[in-house]
Design an enzyme around this catalytic site. Structure first.
Site, mmCIF file in Angstrom:
data_model
loop_
_atom_site.group_PDB
_atom_site.id
_atom_site.type_symbol
_atom_site.label_atom_id
_atom_site.label_comp_id
_atom_site.label_asym_id
_atom_site.label_seq_id
_atom_site.Cartn_x
_atom_site.Cartn_y
_atom_site.Cartn_z
ATOM 1 N N HIS B 110 41.579 34.042 50.791
ATOM 2 C CA HIS B 110 40.884 33.584 49.609
ATOM 3 C C HIS B 110 39.474 32.788 49.853
ATOM 4 O O HIS B 110 39.549 31.840 51.034
ATOM 5 C CB HIS B 110 41.816 32.779 48.783
ATOM 6 C CG HIS B 110 41.296 31.940 47.685
ATOM 7 N ND1 HIS B 110 41.276 30.409 47.889
ATOM 8 C CD2 HIS B 110 40.536 31.891 46.594
ATOM 9 C CE1 HIS B 110 40.480 29.611 46.928
ATOM 10 N NE2 HIS B 110 40.123 30.478 46.121
ATOM 11 N N ASN B 112 36.344 30.334 48.174
ATOM 12 C CA ASN B 112 35.584 29.893 46.989
ATOM 13 C C ASN B 112 34.519 28.736 47.408
ATOM 14 O O ASN B 112 34.960 27.668 48.213
ATOM 15 C CB ASN B 112 36.620 29.295 46.098
ATOM 16 C CG ASN B 112 35.991 28.620 45.053
ATOM 17 O OD1 ASN B 112 36.065 27.439 44.696
ATOM 18 N ND2 ASN B 112 35.265 29.292 44.158
ATOM 19 N N TYR B 113 33.218 28.909 47.058
ATOM 20 C CA TYR B 113 32.183 27.854 47.268
ATOM 21 C C TYR B 113 31.688 27.561 45.915
ATOM 22 O O TYR B 113 31.407 28.695 45.205
ATOM 23 C CB TYR B 113 31.433 28.144 48.459
ATOM 24 C CG TYR B 113 32.020 27.919 49.686
ATOM 25 C CD1 TYR B 113 32.548 26.947 50.380
ATOM 26 C CD2 TYR B 113 32.382 29.278 50.494
ATOM 27 C CE1 TYR B 113 33.341 26.941 51.497
ATOM 28 C CE2 TYR B 113 33.089 29.369 51.555
ATOM 29 C CZ TYR B 113 33.402 28.065 52.067
ATOM 30 O OH TYR B 113 34.443 28.161 53.287
ATOM 31 N N ARG B 264 36.076 33.997 31.188
ATOM 32 C CA ARG B 264 36.193 35.378 31.199
ATOM 33 C C ARG B 264 37.525 35.724 31.943
ATOM 34 O O ARG B 264 37.526 35.592 33.307
ATOM 35 C CB ARG B 264 35.110 36.018 31.728
ATOM 36 C CG ARG B 264 35.140 37.578 31.992
ATOM 37 C CD ARG B 264 33.641 38.309 32.587
ATOM 38 N NE ARG B 264 33.883 39.692 32.356
ATOM 39 C CZ ARG B 264 34.326 40.314 33.451
ATOM 40 N NH1 ARG B 264 34.613 39.600 34.794
ATOM 41 N NH2 ARG B 264 34.260 41.673 33.612
ATOM 42 N N GLU B 266 39.284 38.231 32.771
ATOM 43 C CA GLU B 266 39.086 39.409 33.840
ATOM 44 C C GLU B 266 38.599 38.789 35.304
ATOM 45 O O GLU B 266 39.101 39.168 36.338
ATOM 46 C CB GLU B 266 38.279 40.649 33.581
ATOM 47 C CG GLU B 266 39.039 41.461 32.438
ATOM 48 C CD GLU B 266 40.477 41.761 32.835
ATOM 49 O OE1 GLU B 266 40.779 42.057 34.197
ATOM 50 O OE2 GLU B 266 41.222 42.183 31.976
#
Lengths: 311, 311
Positions: B110, B112-113, B264, B266
């Protein structure tokens, strides 16, 4: 234990015995039982069938716990109810049940009834009851939906003609995946915070609802559990199982609350299916059986005609 | 778009291109791309491989959204940060990525930034950056854990020798399934609310971390993705996938927040694995590889020796 505590707890234990007996006979596998203690006070009796003949997973849990409310519980309760007595001593007993059959034509079912009391037990400072039962099919059979609702309407009507219409809508509202604009299933009944008549009367109401369970669910299960199905239908069931997980982990008050306040994890998560699936942006074919299910999850149906809608 | 917004967004788009190119080559399947608009302002670019050769599911999403903060977002932010300027106008851009390989010997990863700004864009009223990357194996290979951490330590050390030890511990703390007393995986780095040096310096730091991703993950993936495995090992992976779902739906701030504020769906749920499994009260055999993984999830390891612990 005060009398009310005892009456409610014993009633739930009897219901657990009755349901497990019928379901073990149907499945051909016995339930595995675990007795457990809660470090803060009380405990429970969990019964599970995993990978049985009929059930992928079926769990029935009865607990009776007491102690001091965790701060999160106290805050959540006060947000919901204005005039609570100033005590953190509580007692709670309940039965909760989830059954996920293997066959995608056979619906998942959930039942939960509970009694909650504030105070140290000598005299309840406040109390209320809640619960309900609801059906979650992967494929819609309208006969099944009507039958499940009719059995619960009958139990409600014995006590108050306003109960079924109110509790049917409450169920549709509560079991909503808000992020998807979908209900979890085709509903049933749900109520909470009832305390507007004598506790013993409400216990009788809960008992009648609980006794409606087998007549509501067993005939449905029996006519669906041996239907043929395809791999594609099994995959659709797995996607619906994923939605079940989403509801329980994100929106179900009891589950989220249990996980955040050190309840017994295995009992709280007993409700999850054995297996689940998530596909990115899955859309069923228009006019397919899968699309027909989605339509009633997006726009709940009155399976038993209620009063005419105005307008 | 103010310059900072633009710099951050473009940097995330470049990283998405670079990572997707390498991963599509490895998998042999192209990513399916969806461009989407957010009704309240802005939009994103999602790329997904589902059921590829290497990946069960791999999703990389970049978004840049702006508008008025939902009340829940405002409240959550104010609970975390004391002295926020009095505006509800916001801008947020970020990259998030989750890759679940088929082979149970190959770990999930995983990343994330993100860059967040309060204000209408003329001049940021407040801003901060956050993010990180972490590894979630079903089977522990200590070499993999050391390598993944070493690559991220190197990116951190270029900017501040205090970053890696701080962000490594922050990662262990954040990615915790509190209800189980387990970390989700073997960690990596995680940081949030950084704003204590010029934004462009912190963007460079995020860029270096982002660029460390391929050198951290690709060699691990390449040496694990064709290892032989048994059905039992695949089932253990499925149980760990279930834990991944539990973390994301119950504890991950971004996911829960997204689901409760009409993001959103999805894109928010792209992080979920294709399939997952829950067994009641599953316990691995003592001294098994499965038990060895659990041990390091329960008691995080300093994969790269940090300063000696006192006491």
């Amino acid at each position: 234990m005060s009398n009310l505590r005892d009456v409610a707890h014993r009633q739930f234990l009897r219901l657990q015995d009755e349901i497990c007996k019928a379901m073990a006979t149907l499945d051909g596998h016995p339930f595995a039982e675990a007795q457990w203690d809660r470090p803060g006070g009380g405990g429970g009796r969990s019964r599970v069938i995993q990978d049985g003949r009929v059930f992928e997973k079926a769990g029935v849990n009865v607990s009776a716990v007491h102690g001091v409310l965790p701060p999160e519980a106290r805050a959540a309760m006060r947000a919901r109810k204005a005039d609570l007595p100033d005590t953190d001593a509580f007692f709670a007993t309940g039965i909760s049940l989830v059954m996920h059959p293997h066959n995608p034509m056979a619906p998942t079912v959930h039942l939960n009834y509970r009694y909650f009391e504030l105070g140290d037990g000598s005299e309840p400072a406040a109390w209320w009851v809640g619960g309900g039962a609801d059906l979650t099919p992967a494929y819609l059979f309208e006969d099944d939906a009507r039958h499940f609702h009719a059995c619960h309407k009958q139990a409600c009507d014995k006590h108050d003609p306003s109960f079924y219409p109110r509790f049917k809508r409450w169920c549709d509202d509560y079991f909503t995946l808000r992020h998807r604009g979908e209900r979890r299933g085709i509903g049933g009944i749900f109520f909470d915070d009832l305390a507007d008549r004598p506790a013993l009367e409400l216990f009788d109401f809960q008992r009648d609802c609980g006794e409606a369970f087998l007549s509501a669910y067993l005939p449905i299960l029996e006519r669906r559990l041996d239907l043929p199905f395809t791999d594609a239908q099994r995959q659709w069931q797995q996607l619906r199982r994923g939605r079940y997980v989403e509801f329980n982990l994100v929106w179900d008050r009891g589950t989220v609350f249990g996980l955040k306040t050190d309840a017994r994890v295995e009992s709280v998560l007993m409700s999850l299916p054995l297996t689940a699936r998530w596909e990115v942006d899955h859309q069923p074919e228009p006019d397919s059986p899968e699309a027909r299910l989605l339509a009633v999850l997006r726009e709940p149906v009155d399976w038993i005609p209620l009063e005419p809608r105005s307008g």
